[in-house]
Scaffold this motif. Structure first.
Motif, mmCIF file in Angstrom:
data_model
loop_
_atom_site.group_PDB
_atom_site.id
_atom_site.type_symbol
_atom_site.label_atom_id
_atom_site.label_comp_id
_atom_site.label_asym_id
_atom_site.label_seq_id
_atom_site.Cartn_x
_atom_site.Cartn_y
_atom_site.Cartn_z
ATOM 1 N N TYR A 175 0.829 -1.209 0.000
ATOM 2 C CA TYR A 175 0.000 0.000 0.000
ATOM 3 C C TYR A 175 0.862 1.256 0.000
ATOM 4 N N LEU A 176 2.040 1.170 0.625
ATOM 5 C CA LEU A 176 2.955 2.302 0.665
ATOM 6 C C LEU A 176 3.345 2.743 -0.745
ATOM 7 N N LYS A 177 3.451 1.787 -1.650
ATOM 8 C CA LYS A 177 3.842 2.117 -3.025
ATOM 9 C C LYS A 177 2.825 2.996 -3.731
ATOM 10 N N GLU A 178 1.608 2.998 -3.261
ATOM 11 C CA GLU A 178 0.571 3.810 -3.891
ATOM 12 C C GLU A 178 0.916 5.298 -3.864
ATOM 13 N N PHE A 179 1.784 5.678 -2.951
ATOM 14 C CA PHE A 179 2.139 7.092 -2.816
ATOM 15 C C PHE A 179 3.306 7.482 -3.715
ATOM 16 N N GLY A 180 3.869 6.520 -4.437
ATOM 17 C CA GLY A 180 5.132 6.717 -5.140
ATOM 18 C C GLY A 180 5.229 7.884 -6.083
ATOM 19 N N SER A 181 4.181 8.179 -6.829
ATOM 20 C CA SER A 181 4.281 9.262 -7.798
ATOM 21 C C SER A 181 4.045 10.627 -7.163
#
Length: 286
Positions: A175-181
Motif C-alpha cells: 500500500y505504501l507504493k501507492e504514494f510513489g508518484s
C-alpha cells in the motif's frame, strides 16, 4: 547510567527549546555523544525521548562503513521485527550509509518490489543488491501511479488506511507504493512512524516534489522570509526545510535557517538575503 544521562540531556534540551531558553550546554554534550546525527533537528522532531536517546547513542556506530556480514546481520534483525523504533531507524541509517544504490532504504523497507520471483528475499540477497549497483533483478521496481491532482480527502483516506496496516509488513509495503508518484515512499513511511497528524503528512506529500528540487536564489529568499515570519502550518515548515536542505552548499544548511544568529556575529537578525547567500556559498564570511 549512560542512557539515563542521555535521556536527561534530551529532556533538558527540549524543555529549554520550548521555553526559548539557552540550550547550548545540553546541545554541546549531546553532540559529543554523536557529532553527525544532527542533534538539534532530532530534538525538534516528534520522536519520543527514549527513541531519540537510542538514536543519538547509536548513530556513530551504525552510520559508518560496515562489512557485508555486519549488514546482513542488521537486515535479518530488521526483518525479524523484534527491534525498537530507534533500532529500526539506526538500521536504516546503516543501510543508507553503505548502499551503493540511491534506493537503498527502499530495498530494505519494501524488498518484494525488487525480486519478482521471491516475495521474501533473504538478507544476503538484499545486501548483495545494495552493494552492487550494476546487479540486475527480475524486474524494475514498480510504482503504481497515483493521479497528481488527487484531492485532499482521498489522500487523507489513503493515509488512514496505510496507518491501519502498520504491523502487517507485506500489506503495508504494497500500500505504501501507492504514494510513489506523489512523494518518495520512504519519506511517507518515516512521517507515518513518527505519527505526524494526517493533515500535515498530506500537505508534505502534496508539496514534496515542488520543494525537493533546485530552486533559484529568489525562490529561496522568498521561502526563508516566509519561515522567519512563521509558516502557517507544520507541514509548510517541513517543506521549507526540505528545500533548504536540497539547495544548501553549506554544511550547516538547515541549522543556518533555524539558528541564523549563530552565524552572523555582528547581526542577530540577518536578512533572508544574507542567509541565502551564505547557504549558497560555503566560503562566504560575515
Amino acid at each position: 547510567m549512560v542512557r539515563e544521562r542521555t535521556l536527561w540531556l534530551v529532556d533538558r534540551m527540549r524543555t529549554a527549546m520550548d521555553h526559548c531558553e539557552d540550550y547550548s550546554e545540553y546541545l554541546k554534550e549531546l553532540e559529543e555523544i554523536s557529532p553527525n546525527v544532527g542533534v538539534y533537528n532530532m530534538c525538534k522532531s516528534d520522536y519520543p525521548d527514549e527513541m531519540l536517546a537510542e538514536i543519538i547513542e547509536g548513530y556513530e556506530q551504525y552510520a559508518r562503513t560496515l562489512s557485508r556480514e555486519e549488514l546482513i546481520s542488521l537486515v535479518r534483525e530488521f526483518q525479524n521485527g523484534d527491534t525498537t523504533e530507534g533500532k529500526d531507524s539506526l538500521i536504516v541509517y546503516a543501510v543508507d550509509y553503505n548502499s551503493l544504490r540511491p534506493d537503498g532504504s527502499d530495498i530494505l523497507i519494501c524488498p518484494e518490489d525488487y525480486f519478482e520471483d521471491n516475495e521474501s528475499p533473504s538478507p544476503e540477497m538484499i545486501i548483495d543488491l545494495l552493494l552492487d549497483n550494476s546487479k540486475k533483478t527480475n524486474k524494475v521496481p514498480e510504482v503504481k501511479e497515483v493521479p497528481i491532482d488527487m484531492d485532499r480527502d482521498h489522500l487523507l483516506w489513503m493515509l488512514k488506511r496505510l496507518k491501519s496496516l502498520k504491523g502487517h509488513s507485506e500489506e503495508y509495503g504494497e500500500y505504501l507504493k501507492e504514494f510513489g508518484s506523489l512523494c518518495p515512499y520512504p519519506i511517507v513511511h518515516r512521517l507515518c512512524i513518527k505519527d505526524y497528524p494526517d493533515e500535515i503528512i498530506a500537505e508534505i506529500i502534496e508539496g514534496y516534489f515542488k520543494f525537493d528540487k533546485a530552486l533559484s536564489r529568489e525562490e529561496l529568499v522568498f521561502l526563508v522570509k516566509e519561515y522567519q515570519n512563521g509558516p502557517k502550518t507544520e507541514g509548510r515548515s517541513f517543506l521549507i526545510i526540505t528545500a533548504i536542505s536540497h539547495n544548501s552548499m553549506h554544511t550547516d544548511g538547515t541549522r543556518l535557517l533555524l539558528h541564523p544568529e549563530d552565524y552572523f556575529d555582528s547581526n542577530e537578525s540577518p536578512s533572508p538575503e544574507m542567509i541565502v547567500d551564505l547557504l549558497l556559498d560555503n566560503s562566504k564570511k560575515y
